[in-house]
Write a protein that holds these residues in place. Structure first.
Motif, mmCIF file in Angstrom:
data_model
loop_
_atom_site.group_PDB
_atom_site.id
_atom_site.type_symbol
_atom_site.label_atom_id
_atom_site.label_comp_id
_atom_site.label_asym_id
_atom_site.label_seq_id
_atom_site.Cartn_x
_atom_site.Cartn_y
_atom_site.Cartn_z
ATOM 1 N N HIS A 29 0.831 -1.203 0.000
ATOM 2 C CA HIS A 29 0.000 0.000 0.000
ATOM 3 C C HIS A 29 0.871 1.261 0.000
ATOM 4 N N LEU A 30 1.937 1.224 0.765
ATOM 5 C CA LEU A 30 2.840 2.375 0.818
ATOM 6 C C LEU A 30 3.445 2.658 -0.550
ATOM 7 N N ARG A 31 3.661 1.584 -1.313
ATOM 8 C CA ARG A 31 4.229 1.757 -2.642
ATOM 9 C C ARG A 31 3.154 2.208 -3.645
ATOM 10 N N ASP A 32 1.968 1.575 -3.571
ATOM 11 C CA ASP A 32 0.938 1.815 -4.587
ATOM 12 C C ASP A 32 0.138 3.091 -4.330
ATOM 13 N N VAL A 33 -0.186 3.356 -3.071
ATOM 14 C CA VAL A 33 -1.037 4.510 -2.750
ATOM 15 C C VAL A 33 -0.451 5.292 -1.569
ATOM 16 N N TRP A 84 -6.097 -0.601 -4.330
ATOM 17 C CA TRP A 84 -5.750 -1.212 -3.045
ATOM 18 C C TRP A 84 -5.651 -2.730 -3.119
ATOM 19 N N GLN A 85 -6.232 -3.298 -4.149
ATOM 20 C CA GLN A 85 -6.225 -4.759 -4.249
ATOM 21 C C GLN A 85 -4.874 -5.204 -4.801
ATOM 22 N N SER A 86 -4.365 -6.275 -4.269
ATOM 23 C CA SER A 86 -3.099 -6.789 -4.746
ATOM 24 C C SER A 86 -3.267 -7.322 -6.159
#
Lengths: 96, 221
Positions: free
Chosen positions: B41-45, B94-96
């Motif tokens: 999450h820290l990487r994506d959002v 948020w979904q992997s």
């Protein structure tokens, strides 16, 4: 069987290469090579066109080569620039 | 329950809620490894991930996990009146993405058809932004160079299609036809925006020079 020197000879002959490095990565069966070529045939050509020239030069051998990794396609000018960049570092290492 | 600081999370199953820096709930999730998920999450959002509240559920069954998630969701609903934005239908940030890998493209259904393989190649290449023709599949590459090319695309989180040239049942004759199509003697081969880009050596060098990144964003030329 294809040997590293077969590959080297072809590249030198077809591309008028100034410098050719061929490493047999197959463990001796002649199926896999890493190559690095320096030639003015690459002048003004994009990387993909340079790779095509290498493939064309090796066309006769390709059926017997399983894997070909083209590590470097440099013009003479690029090689000279790289050598110049490396030279000060080598000199510095020599004094230590 | 205290909101956890974004420091070190244990490698354990958990139900969790993510808050932005204004303390608004963004997403409620369920994970087998809270440490991995939070770093994703820290990487994506990163802009929406300021704090995480979590409850570890070390030995919970699948039902217990989903039960905990539902309870958290209901609590958020009653507090804010809305489901968190990250849980909205159609929301994908948020979904992997690695949870459900994309299936490989198959050129035919395995039945003899009258369309030449070259036409099928052309269709796949022209109608998909990024296509890799490889030996093997995404999850099981059968050649080091194919593996390398897909690893680079995965690392860049590229959305790409895969066609397995060794699948002669679904892609009859592809292994030779693709070499003719591009006039390139080796596999793997990468195509971006309908154009042949190169093999794994070229892709690796273009990654090093930054050209690949530009091309994938559609900014080159």
């Amino acid at each position: 069987m294809v040997t590293a020197s077969d590959v080297e000879v072809k590249l030198k002959e077809k591309l008028d290469a100034a410098d050719v490095t061929v490493i047999d990565t197959s463990g001796g069966c002649g199926a896999s090579f890493d190559v690095a070529v320096v030639s003015d045939a690459f002048n003004g050509k994009m990387l993909i066109a340079r790779h095509r020239l290498v493939h064309d030069a090796l066309a006769e051998l390709m059926p017997d080569i399983h894997a070909l990794s083209i590590k470097r396609c440099w013009t003479k000018a690029q090689q000279a620039a790289a050598t110049q960049q490396a030279a000060p570092a080598a000199a510095a290492a020599g004094t230590s | 329950m205290e909101k956890g600081e974004l420091v070190e999370f244990p490698e354990q199953p958990a139900v969790y809620a993510v808050y932005n820096k204004d303390d608004q709930i963004q997403y409620i999730g369920l994970t087998r490894k809270i440490n991995v998920t939070v770093s994703n999450h820290l990487r994506d959002v990163p802009e929406s991930t300021a704090a995480v509240r979590y409850e570890l559920l070390p030995d919970a069954s699948r039902d217990a996990l989903t039960g905990a998630w539902k309870a958290w969701m209901e609590e958020a609903l009653s507090e804010t009146g809305n489901i968190p934005p990250g849980n909205a239908p159609g929301e994908t940030k948020w979904q992997s993405r690695s949870a459900r890998p994309k299936a490989d493209i198959k050129l035919t259904a395995g039945k003899a058809i009258n369309v030449p393989i070259e036409t099928l190649i052309d269709q796949v290449v022209k109608s998909n932004k990024v296509v890799a023709f490889v030996k093997g599949t995404r999850s099981q590459p059968q050649c080091g160079f194919s593996h390398k090319m897909m690893s680079i695309l995965n690392d860049m989180r590229t959305d790409y299609e895969v066609v397995n040239v060794l699948d002669d049942f679904h892609n009859p004759g592809l292994r030779d036809a693709i070499k003719q199509y591009s006039q390139w003697p080796t596999i793997p081969q990468l195509y971006i925006g309908g154009e042949f880009v190169g093999g794994s050596d070229i892709v690796e060098q273009m990654l090093g020079s930054g050209e690949l990144q530009l091309m994938l964003r559609g900014e080159s030329k």
